[in-house]
Scaffold this motif. Structure first.
Motif, PDB file in Angstrom:
ATOM      1  N   ILE A 174       0.848  -1.189   0.000  1.00 55.42           N
ATOM      2  CA  ILE A 174       0.000   0.000   0.000  1.00 55.42           C
ATOM      3  C   ILE A 174       0.885   1.242   0.000  1.00 55.42           C
ATOM      4  O   ILE A 174       1.811   1.358   0.789  1.00 55.42           O
ATOM      5  CB  ILE A 174      -0.922   0.029   1.234  1.00 55.42           C
ATOM      6  CG1 ILE A 174      -1.779  -1.243   1.287  1.00 55.42           C
ATOM      7  CG2 ILE A 174      -1.791   1.275   1.222  1.00 55.42           C
ATOM      8  CD1 ILE A 174      -2.689  -1.418   0.088  1.00 55.42           C
ATOM      9  N   THR A 175       0.590   2.177  -0.893  1.00 53.22           N
ATOM     10  CA  THR A 175       1.360   3.418  -0.971  1.00 53.22           C
ATOM     11  C   THR A 175       0.768   4.455  -0.030  1.00 53.22           C
ATOM     12  O   THR A 175      -0.435   4.706  -0.043  1.00 53.22           O
ATOM     13  CB  THR A 175       1.368   3.975  -2.404  1.00 53.22           C
ATOM     14  OG1 THR A 175       1.973   3.014  -3.278  1.00 53.22           O
ATOM     15  CG2 THR A 175       2.150   5.279  -2.470  1.00 53.22           C
ATOM     16  N   PHE A 176       1.626   5.037   0.810  1.00 57.02           N
ATOM     17  CA  PHE A 176       1.229   6.087   1.738  1.00 57.02           C
ATOM     18  C   PHE A 176       1.778   7.418   1.242  1.00 57.02           C
ATOM     19  O   PHE A 176       2.985   7.559   1.020  1.00 57.02           O
ATOM     20  CB  PHE A 176       1.796   5.819   3.139  1.00 57.02           C
ATOM     21  CG  PHE A 176       1.081   4.744   3.904  1.00 57.02           C
ATOM     22  CD1 PHE A 176       0.205   5.059   4.924  1.00 57.02           C
ATOM     23  CD2 PHE A 176       1.299   3.404   3.611  1.00 57.02           C
ATOM     24  CE1 PHE A 176      -0.444   4.076   5.638  1.00 57.02           C
ATOM     25  CE2 PHE A 176       0.651   2.402   4.310  1.00 57.02           C
ATOM     26  CZ  PHE A 176      -0.225   2.739   5.337  1.00 57.02           C
ATOM     27  N   GLY A 177       0.898   8.409   1.101  1.00 58.39           N
ATOM     28  CA  GLY A 177       1.344   9.745   0.751  1.00 58.39           C
ATOM     29  C   GLY A 177       1.983  10.436   1.950  1.00 58.39           C
ATOM     30  O   GLY A 177       1.833  10.012   3.099  1.00 58.39           O
ATOM     31  N   ARG A 178       2.695  11.518   1.693  1.00 60.51           N
ATOM     32  CA  ARG A 178       3.375  12.232   2.776  1.00 60.51           C
ATOM     33  C   ARG A 178       2.385  12.798   3.793  1.00 60.51           C
ATOM     34  O   ARG A 178       2.668  12.839   4.989  1.00 60.51           O
ATOM     35  CB  ARG A 178       4.253  13.345   2.205  1.00 60.51           C
ATOM     36  CG  ARG A 178       5.482  12.815   1.457  1.00 60.51           C
ATOM     37  CD  ARG A 178       6.268  13.956   0.828  1.00 60.51           C
ATOM     38  NE  ARG A 178       7.482  13.474   0.170  1.00 60.51           N
ATOM     39  CZ  ARG A 178       7.510  12.965  -1.046  1.00 60.51           C
ATOM     40  NH1 ARG A 178       6.374  12.849  -1.742  1.00 60.51           N
ATOM     41  NH2 ARG A 178       8.650  12.545  -1.583  1.00 60.51           N
ATOM     42  N   THR A 179       1.216  13.249   3.326  1.00 64.67           N
ATOM     43  CA  THR A 179       0.231  13.786   4.263  1.00 64.67           C
ATOM     44  C   THR A 179      -0.222  12.719   5.244  1.00 64.67           C
ATOM     45  O   THR A 179      -0.297  12.959   6.459  1.00 64.67           O
ATOM     46  CB  THR A 179      -0.983  14.344   3.503  1.00 64.67           C
ATOM     47  OG1 THR A 179      -0.573  15.476   2.730  1.00 64.67           O
ATOM     48  CG2 THR A 179      -2.077  14.784   4.473  1.00 64.67           C
ATOM     49  N   LEU A 219      10.169   1.519  -1.086  1.00 61.02           N
ATOM     50  CA  LEU A 219      10.198   2.077  -2.437  1.00 61.02           C
ATOM     51  C   LEU A 219       9.488   3.422  -2.512  1.00 61.02           C
ATOM     52  O   LEU A 219       8.519   3.675  -1.792  1.00 61.02           O
ATOM     53  CB  LEU A 219       9.548   1.114  -3.424  1.00 61.02           C
ATOM     54  CG  LEU A 219      10.140  -0.300  -3.500  1.00 61.02           C
ATOM     55  CD1 LEU A 219       9.495  -1.055  -4.662  1.00 61.02           C
ATOM     56  CD2 LEU A 219      11.657  -0.269  -3.644  1.00 61.02           C
ATOM     57  N   THR A 220       9.984   4.269  -3.404  1.00 64.93           N
ATOM     58  CA  THR A 220       9.345   5.552  -3.697  1.00 64.93           C
ATOM     59  C   THR A 220       8.395   5.386  -4.867  1.00 64.93           C
ATOM     60  O   THR A 220       8.775   4.818  -5.904  1.00 64.93           O
ATOM     61  CB  THR A 220      10.407   6.611  -4.058  1.00 64.93           C
ATOM     62  OG1 THR A 220      11.335   6.742  -2.976  1.00 64.93           O
ATOM     63  CG2 THR A 220       9.747   7.954  -4.324  1.00 64.93           C
ATOM     64  N   ARG A 221       7.176   5.864  -4.716  1.00 65.48           N
ATOM     65  CA  ARG A 221       6.226   5.921  -5.822  1.00 65.48           C
ATOM     66  C   ARG A 221       6.155   7.378  -6.268  1.00 65.48           C
ATOM     67  O   ARG A 221       5.519   8.198  -5.587  1.00 65.48           O
ATOM     68  CB  ARG A 221       4.838   5.430  -5.385  1.00 65.48           C
ATOM     69  CG  ARG A 221       4.793   3.997  -4.882  1.00 65.48           C
ATOM     70  CD  ARG A 221       5.214   3.000  -5.930  1.00 65.48           C
ATOM     71  NE  ARG A 221       4.924   1.625  -5.527  1.00 65.48           N
ATOM     72  CZ  ARG A 221       5.478   0.561  -6.072  1.00 65.48           C
ATOM     73  NH1 ARG A 221       6.368   0.711  -7.042  1.00 65.48           N
ATOM     74  NH2 ARG A 221       5.160  -0.654  -5.664  1.00 65.48           N
ATOM     75  N   PRO A 222       6.832   7.751  -7.346  1.00 67.77           N
ATOM     76  CA  PRO A 222       6.897   9.149  -7.762  1.00 67.77           C
ATOM     77  C   PRO A 222       5.517   9.793  -7.850  1.00 67.77           C
ATOM     78  O   PRO A 222       4.591   9.250  -8.472  1.00 67.77           O
ATOM     79  CB  PRO A 222       7.565   9.073  -9.147  1.00 67.77           C
ATOM     80  CG  PRO A 222       8.409   7.831  -9.075  1.00 67.77           C
ATOM     81  CD  PRO A 222       7.590   6.867  -8.257  1.00 67.77           C
ATOM     82  N   GLY A 223       5.396  10.941  -7.195  1.00 69.87           N
ATOM     83  CA  GLY A 223       4.141  11.671  -7.204  1.00 69.87           C
ATOM     84  C   GLY A 223       3.092  11.122  -6.256  1.00 69.87           C
ATOM     85  O   GLY A 223       2.006  11.706  -6.135  1.00 69.87           O
ATOM     86  N   GLU A 224       3.388   9.988  -5.594  1.00 70.04           N
ATOM     87  CA  GLU A 224       2.401   9.377  -4.706  1.00 70.04           C
ATOM     88  C   GLU A 224       2.883   9.280  -3.260  1.00 70.04           C
ATOM     89  O   GLU A 224       2.166   9.644  -2.334  1.00 70.04           O
ATOM     90  CB  GLU A 224       2.036   7.976  -5.215  1.00 70.04           C
ATOM     91  CG  GLU A 224       1.418   7.952  -6.598  1.00 70.04           C
ATOM     92  CD  GLU A 224       1.088   6.533  -7.026  1.00 70.04           C
ATOM     93  OE1 GLU A 224       0.409   5.815  -6.259  1.00 70.04           O
ATOM     94  OE2 GLU A 224       1.534   6.130  -8.131  1.00 70.04           O
ATOM     95  N   GLY A 225       4.077   8.742  -3.039  1.00 71.86           N
ATOM     96  CA  GLY A 225       4.561   8.575  -1.676  1.00 71.86           C
ATOM     97  C   GLY A 225       5.496   7.385  -1.574  1.00 71.86           C
ATOM     98  O   GLY A 225       6.311   7.131  -2.463  1.00 71.86           O
ATOM     99  N   TYR A 226       5.338   6.618  -0.502  1.00 73.56           N
ATOM    100  CA  TYR A 226       6.230   5.493  -0.214  1.00 73.56           C
ATOM    101  C   TYR A 226       5.420   4.234   0.095  1.00 73.56           C
ATOM    102  O   TYR A 226       4.300   4.320   0.601  1.00 73.56           O
ATOM    103  CB  TYR A 226       7.139   5.802   0.968  1.00 73.56           C
ATOM    104  CG  TYR A 226       8.080   6.959   0.729  1.00 73.56           C
ATOM    105  CD1 TYR A 226       9.248   6.792  -0.009  1.00 73.56           C
ATOM    106  CD2 TYR A 226       7.791   8.225   1.229  1.00 73.56           C
ATOM    107  CE1 TYR A 226      10.120   7.855  -0.232  1.00 73.56           C
ATOM    108  CE2 TYR A 226       8.650   9.299   1.020  1.00 73.56           C
ATOM    109  CZ  TYR A 226       9.805   9.101   0.287  1.00 73.56           C
ATOM    110  OH  TYR A 226      10.661  10.149   0.069  1.00 73.56           O
ATOM    111  N   CYS A 227       6.031   3.085  -0.186  1.00 78.64           N
ATOM    112  CA  CYS A 227       5.373   1.828   0.155  1.00 78.64           C
ATOM    113  C   CYS A 227       6.433   0.782   0.523  1.00 78.64           C
ATOM    114  O   CYS A 227       7.590   0.894   0.112  1.00 78.64           O
ATOM    115  CB  CYS A 227       4.471   1.310  -0.951  1.00 78.64           C
ATOM    116  SG  CYS A 227       5.339   0.617  -2.367  1.00 78.64           S
TER     117      CYS A 227
END
Length: 231
Positions: A174-179, A219-227
Motif C-alpha cells: 500500500i502506498t502512503f502519501g506524505r500527508t 520504495l518511492t512511488r513518484p508523485g504518490e509517496g512510499y510503500c
C-alpha cells in the motif's frame, strides 16, 4: 505518573517560562542549562522527553542528540532559532524525533510533546494488522523492542522511525502519501517543503537496505509517496 520532561536551554527566561507552562499542563519538569547538568539528571532520573536547544554553548543540541540516540530511545525535540532547512534535516538525521523553530507557539509545542509521549507509552501495545510483514531479507522487525535484528547486527529505531516502518510493513504493497505519513507521526498536515518524511525514509534505508540508493523494500512511488514491498 506524569511524563518527565527535561528542558536543556541556556536562556534562563525561556527555560523558566517553558518549564512553568509545561508544569501547568501536568508534566513533571526539570530545567538545566547545559549538557553536563543534563547528563547528571539522565543518570539519576531519566526523562521521557528531552527538549533541547540546538544552540547550547559547549556541547550543542545536535551533538547531544547524536550521543543520546546512540544509547537510548528517549524522545528528543529540538528547539532552534535557526530557520535554515539544513539544520532541521541534520537534527532529524542524527535521531531527533521532532523540531520546533523559535519563536514557537507553546500550544503547538505542547501538542508535539503530547504526541511524542503517547508514542513512547504505546511501545509494545499496538498489534500489527493481519498480513503485516515481520521478516524480510536478513531482518526480523522486533515491534516490541523497536528494533531490526539480523544475524550480523541490531539496528535500534527511534520513535518516528518505528512508527513509519510499523505503518508501512503493516500494510505491504500500500502506498502512503506524505500527508498520511505526517498524520501517523502526529505532525498534522504535510506542507510543501517539509522533508521530514523523506529524511526518515532515508534513515530507515541506511539501516535496512543493502544499497540505500537502490532500495529493495522501501520504495518511492513518484508523485504518490512510499510503500513497503514484501519479499
Amino acid at each position: 505518573m506524569s511524563a518527565h520532561i527535561l528542558i536543556v536551554e541556556d536562556d534562563r527566561v525561556t527555560r523558566m517560562r517553558l518549564g512553568g507552562y509545561l508544569r501547568g499542563l501536568g508534566y513533571r519538569v526539570t530545567e538545566v542549562e547545559d549538557a553536563g547538568s543534563m547528563e547528571e539528571i539522565i543518570d539519576s532520573d531519566p526523562p521521557e522527553v528531552l527538549l533541547l536547544d540546538v544552540g547550547l554553548e559547549g556541547k550543542d543540541g545536535l551533538t547531544i542528540t547524536r550521543e543520546q540516540r546512540a544509547r537510548s530511545r528517549v524522545g528528543i525535540i529540538l528547539l532552534t532559532s535557526r530557520d535554515e532547512q539544513v539544520d532541521r534535516i541534520v537534527g532529524l538525521e542524527m535521531g531527533a524525533d521532532d523540531y520546533v523553530t523559535k519563536p514557537f507557539d507553546r500550544r503547538e509545542l505542547a501538542a508535539r510533546i503530547k504526541n511524542l509521549v503517547s508514542r513512547i507509552a504505546d511501545i509494545g501495545r499496538s498489534a500489527p494488522r493481519p498480513g503485516a510483514v515481520d521478516d524480510f531479507g536478513p531482518w526480523h522487525f522486533d515491534r516490541i523492542r523497536h528494533r531490526l535484528v539480523s544475524a550480523a547486527r541490531v539496528e535500534q529505531l527511534t520513535g518516528q522511525e518505528f512508527d513509519l516502518l510499523n505503518a508501512l510493513t503493516s500494510n505491504p504493497g500500500i502506498t502512503f502519501g506524505r500527508t498520511r505519513l505526517c498524520e501517523i507521526l502526529g505532525r498534522g498536515t504535510w506542507q510543501p517543503g517539509d522533508r521530514t518524511i523523506d529524511v526518515l525514509i532515508g534513515r530507515l534505508r541506511k539501516k535496512l537496505e543493502a544499497d540505500p540508493t537502490s532500495p529493495e523494500w522501501l520504495l518511492t512511488r513518484p508523485g504518490e509517496g512510499y510503500c513497503f514491498v514484501p519479499p
